[in-house]
Motif scaffolding. Structure first.
Motif, short mmCIF file in Angstrom:
data_model
loop_
_atom_site.label_atom_id
_atom_site.label_comp_id
_atom_site.label_asym_id
_atom_site.label_seq_id
_atom_site.Cartn_x
_atom_site.Cartn_y
_atom_site.Cartn_z
N GLY A 80 0.82 -1.21 0.00
CA GLY A 80 0.00 0.00 0.00
C GLY A 80 0.85 1.25 0.00
O GLY A 80 1.98 1.25 0.51
N SER A 81 0.32 2.31 -0.57
CA SER A 81 1.03 3.58 -0.59
C SER A 81 0.03 4.73 -0.57
O SER A 81 -1.09 4.60 -1.09
CB SER A 81 1.94 3.69 -1.81
N TYR A 82 0.45 5.83 0.03
CA TYR A 82 -0.38 7.03 0.08
C TYR A 82 0.52 8.25 -0.12
O TYR A 82 1.63 8.31 0.43
CB TYR A 82 -1.09 7.15 1.44
N THR A 83 0.04 9.19 -0.92
CA THR A 83 0.79 10.42 -1.17
C THR A 83 -0.10 11.63 -0.92
O THR A 83 -1.23 11.71 -1.44
CB THR A 83 1.32 10.48 -2.61
N TYR A 84 0.40 12.54 -0.10
CA TYR A 84 -0.23 13.84 0.07
C TYR A 84 0.63 14.87 -0.65
O TYR A 84 1.85 14.96 -0.40
CB TYR A 84 -0.33 14.21 1.56
N LEU A 85 0.03 15.62 -1.55
CA LEU A 85 0.78 16.57 -2.37
C LEU A 85 0.14 17.95 -2.29
O LEU A 85 -1.06 18.11 -2.51
CB LEU A 85 0.81 16.10 -3.83
N ASP A 86 0.97 18.93 -1.99
CA ASP A 86 0.56 20.33 -1.99
C ASP A 86 1.34 21.02 -3.10
O ASP A 86 2.52 21.34 -2.94
CB ASP A 86 0.84 20.96 -0.63
N ARG A 104 -4.38 16.22 -4.61
CA ARG A 104 -3.82 16.36 -3.27
C ARG A 104 -3.66 15.01 -2.59
O ARG A 104 -2.73 14.82 -1.79
CB ARG A 104 -4.71 17.28 -2.44
N HIS A 105 -4.54 14.06 -2.91
CA HIS A 105 -4.50 12.75 -2.27
C HIS A 105 -4.51 11.64 -3.32
O HIS A 105 -5.34 11.66 -4.24
CB HIS A 105 -5.70 12.55 -1.34
N THR A 106 -3.58 10.69 -3.21
CA THR A 106 -3.59 9.49 -4.04
C THR A 106 -3.30 8.29 -3.14
O THR A 106 -2.46 8.36 -2.23
CB THR A 106 -2.56 9.54 -5.18
N LEU A 107 -3.98 7.19 -3.42
CA LEU A 107 -3.86 5.99 -2.60
C LEU A 107 -3.82 4.77 -3.50
O LEU A 107 -4.56 4.69 -4.49
CB LEU A 107 -5.05 5.89 -1.63
N SER A 108 -2.97 3.82 -3.16
CA SER A 108 -2.86 2.58 -3.92
C SER A 108 -2.79 1.40 -2.95
O SER A 108 -1.98 1.41 -2.01
CB SER A 108 -1.61 2.60 -4.80
N LEU A 109 -3.63 0.39 -3.17
CA LEU A 109 -3.62 -0.84 -2.39
C LEU A 109 -3.53 -2.02 -3.35
O LEU A 109 -4.28 -2.09 -4.33
CB LEU A 109 -4.90 -0.96 -1.54
N ASN A 110 -2.60 -2.94 -3.06
CA ASN A 110 -2.39 -4.08 -3.94
C ASN A 110 -2.22 -5.36 -3.15
O ASN A 110 -1.56 -5.38 -2.10
CB ASN A 110 -1.15 -3.84 -4.81
N GLY A 111 -2.84 -6.41 -3.65
CA GLY A 111 -2.70 -7.73 -3.04
C GLY A 111 -2.39 -8.77 -4.10
O GLY A 111 -3.00 -8.75 -5.18
N ASN A 112 -1.44 -9.64 -3.81
CA ASN A 112 -1.06 -10.69 -4.77
C ASN A 112 -1.03 -12.04 -4.05
O ASN A 112 -0.36 -12.19 -3.02
CB ASN A 112 0.31 -10.40 -5.38
N THR A 123 -5.68 -4.66 -7.55
CA THR A 123 -5.16 -3.32 -7.26
C THR A 123 -6.30 -2.33 -7.18
O THR A 123 -7.14 -2.26 -8.09
CB THR A 123 -4.16 -2.87 -8.34
N LEU A 124 -6.32 -1.56 -6.10
CA LEU A 124 -7.31 -0.50 -5.91
C LEU A 124 -6.58 0.84 -5.92
O LEU A 124 -5.63 1.04 -5.15
CB LEU A 124 -8.06 -0.68 -4.59
N LEU A 125 -6.99 1.74 -6.80
CA LEU A 125 -6.34 3.04 -6.95
C LEU A 125 -7.34 4.15 -6.69
O LEU A 125 -8.44 4.15 -7.26
CB LEU A 125 -5.77 3.19 -8.37
N TYR A 126 -6.97 5.09 -5.84
CA TYR A 126 -7.81 6.26 -5.58
C TYR A 126 -7.04 7.52 -5.96
O TYR A 126 -5.90 7.72 -5.53
CB TYR A 126 -8.22 6.33 -4.11
N THR A 127 -7.66 8.38 -6.75
CA THR A 127 -7.09 9.67 -7.12
C THR A 127 -8.07 10.75 -6.69
O THR A 127 -9.24 10.74 -7.08
CB THR A 127 -6.86 9.76 -8.64
N GLY A 128 -7.60 11.67 -5.87
CA GLY A 128 -8.46 12.71 -5.32
C GLY A 128 -8.81 13.79 -6.33
O GLY A 128 -8.33 13.81 -7.47
N ARG A 129 -9.64 14.70 -5.87
CA ARG A 129 -10.09 15.82 -6.69
C ARG A 129 -8.90 16.67 -7.11
O ARG A 129 -7.97 16.87 -6.35
CB ARG A 129 -11.08 16.64 -5.86
#
Length: 200
Positions: A80-86, A104-112, A123-129
């Motif tokens: 898993g990974s999370y990035t906060y970007l300003d 501003r927010h991106t999240l990635s979750l992966n299972g193998n 893989t689940l990917l979230y990309t914020g507004r």
């Protein structure tokens, strides 16, 4: 008369392994500034057309990155990974604004999961507004718009039919998310792909 873009930055991170190195954790804080950014949409009255020019604004990007990798067993691995970007354009006139296409927010979750001759990966990917620029054919010719957040689910599976032959199946955007990465350009919907690989 374009000048080359110049960027300066630094990154500070820490990494720690736990559970007899089965769990790997890391965190890092980063900061960078970009000067002389090239704007490719500048109207030049003397030629009556659009051209490129260096911007007087300064682009400042800073944020936090978190990552985790856990080997649960010989078969299962999670990541898993999370990035906060300003990301801000610091304008010379004091009117700061968000950088385009920088969520501003991106999240990635992966299972193998692997067993015998097969593997299953999700893989689940979230990309914020985020914001983007729209260029209408009428004044003001450039307008700031918003792109909605979106979540994507990808699933992939593979199976070795023999030591040389492998069958694979991939399902992208399984939730059929309706989203845009660039304003006005619809991203692909649900899709599937089937592959067959032979190793000599």
């Amino acid at each position: 008369d374009l000048q080359p873009e110049q960027s300066r930055g630094w990154e500070l991170g820490v990494r720690q392994q736990l559970l007899q190195a089965d769990l790997d954790l890391s965190a890092s804080w980063f900061h960078s500034t970009l000067q002389n950014e090239i704007n490719g949409f500048v109207y030049a009255a003397d030629i009556g057309a659009f051209t490129a020019a260096n911007s007087n604004d300064v682009s400042r990007r800073q944020g936090l990155e978190l990552e985790a990798h856990w080997t649960v067993s010989n078969n299962l691995a999670l990541r898993g990974s999370y990035t906060y970007l300003d990301a801000i354009e610091v304008a010379s006139n004091g009117s700061d604004k968000d950088e385009v296409r920088r969520p501003r927010h991106t999240l990635s979750l992966n299972g193998n999961y692997a067993w015998d001759r097969s593997q299953l990966n999700m893989t689940l990917l979230y990309t914020g507004r985020q914001s983007d620029d729209f260029f209408p054919p009428f004044p003001p010719y450039q307008a700031r718009v918003n792109l909605d957040a979106y979540t994507l689910l990808h699933v992939a599976a593979s199976h070795k039919l023999s030591d040389q032959l492998q069958l694979s199946l991939g399902l992208d955007n399984l939730l059929a998310e309706n989203y845009e990465e660039v304003y006005g350009f619809q991203a692909p919907g649900r899709s599937a792909r089937l592959g067959l690989r032979y190793a000599f």
